[in-house]
Design a protein around this motif. Sequence first.
Motif, PDB file in Angstrom:
ATOM      1  N   ALA A 157       0.834  -1.207   0.000  1.00 44.57           N
ATOM      2  CA  ALA A 157       0.000   0.000   0.000  1.00 44.57           C
ATOM      3  C   ALA A 157       0.867   1.254   0.000  1.00 44.57           C
ATOM      4  N   PHE A 158       1.944   1.236   0.767  1.00 46.30           N
ATOM      5  CA  PHE A 158       2.871   2.367   0.835  1.00 46.30           C
ATOM      6  C   PHE A 158       3.529   2.600  -0.526  1.00 46.30           C
ATOM      7  N   ALA A 159       3.925   1.509  -1.185  1.00 49.01           N
ATOM      8  CA  ALA A 159       4.555   1.617  -2.502  1.00 49.01           C
ATOM      9  C   ALA A 159       3.563   2.108  -3.550  1.00 49.01           C
ATOM     10  N   LEU A 160       2.319   1.630  -3.490  1.00 45.10           N
ATOM     11  CA  LEU A 160       1.297   2.059  -4.432  1.00 45.10           C
ATOM     12  C   LEU A 160       0.973   3.539  -4.235  1.00 45.10           C
ATOM     13  N   SER A 161       0.903   3.952  -2.991  1.00 44.86           N
ATOM     14  CA  SER A 161       0.683   5.366  -2.687  1.00 44.86           C
ATOM     15  C   SER A 161       1.836   6.217  -3.204  1.00 44.86           C
ATOM     16  N   GLY A 162       3.059   5.730  -3.020  1.00 45.40           N
ATOM     17  CA  GLY A 162       4.239   6.442  -3.503  1.00 45.40           C
ATOM     18  C   GLY A 162       4.305   6.508  -5.018  1.00 45.40           C
TER      19      GLY A 162
END
Length: 316
Positions: free
Chosen positions: A200-205
């Motif tokens: 989720a953090f990578a997708l948000s980034g």
Amino acid sequence: MNSAIRIAIALLAVVVLAALPWFGSDVIVQFGISTLLLAVLAQGWNIIGGYTGYPSFGNSTFFGLGAYGVAVAMVQWNMPFWVGMVFGAAMAVCFAILLGLPVLRLKGHYFAIATLALAQVVAAIVSNIPLFGQNIGLVLPPLNNDAMFYELSLALLLMATLTVWWLTRSRFGFGLIAIRENEEGAAVMGVNTTLYKVMAFALSGLFSSLAGGIQAYWITFLDPASAFDISLNVKMIIMAVFGGPGTVLGPIVGAVVLSAVSEVLSSEVTNAAGLFFGIVVVAAVVLMPRGLADIVHHFRKSGWRYFVQNIRAHRI
């Protein structure tokens, strides 16, 4: 309202928005670009903050990495724009994964504080690397084509929104919601919480970095202070929370409404614009802490009592 009517309305809205550069003034188009990019940032934050429940203040770091990816590729390597977009996105995703593994073990305000310092740390590092232009910054080749930047921004927002819509119907999205509601319970039920949070953090980034790449080429100038501006992170959080975190359209509505309010206040009230804008945000948080999306579901039933109940339930 059935799904067919909703899809038809959504498609009509997309067509109207896509046609805006052909009948709107230059000022409207430029406002549209800025608003669409803010909506992308709010939607990207919505993935980690709204659905996963981790209040990230580090998304401006990904925005800056995406912007520098485009600037370095185009200025230092003489590569095309799309190569810079890929390079910036790759840097942001790799950084999110490497950083997410240790930082996402923290929770609540500890996580927020940890991510808050990211932008300043990365900005300090970038300002000492010649490839990134150090403190002087980089000047990108100008391209006077606001219509192209508008369409790119709109396409990116559609991509981000469809991704969030997919989260509401996928196993991965259900896992993120379970983590938000009860992380320990989600782990007991078999959710790989570490993997889900990092993804989720990578997708948000990813979405934040792509927005940064478009912004860099549109503005044509980049330096560490503007690329890693922490106030940008505050804006995306406010817009997502104002519209309704953890919803598909809430961040978009929040970005459009607050951008319009800010623009009107800046042009009509000038010096007091910041004050009035702050009052609007504070009032919204007190009267509707779950955002505009929550009003649609509850205001018809309870009317004005909805606001009274929110004041009583969330009084300081």
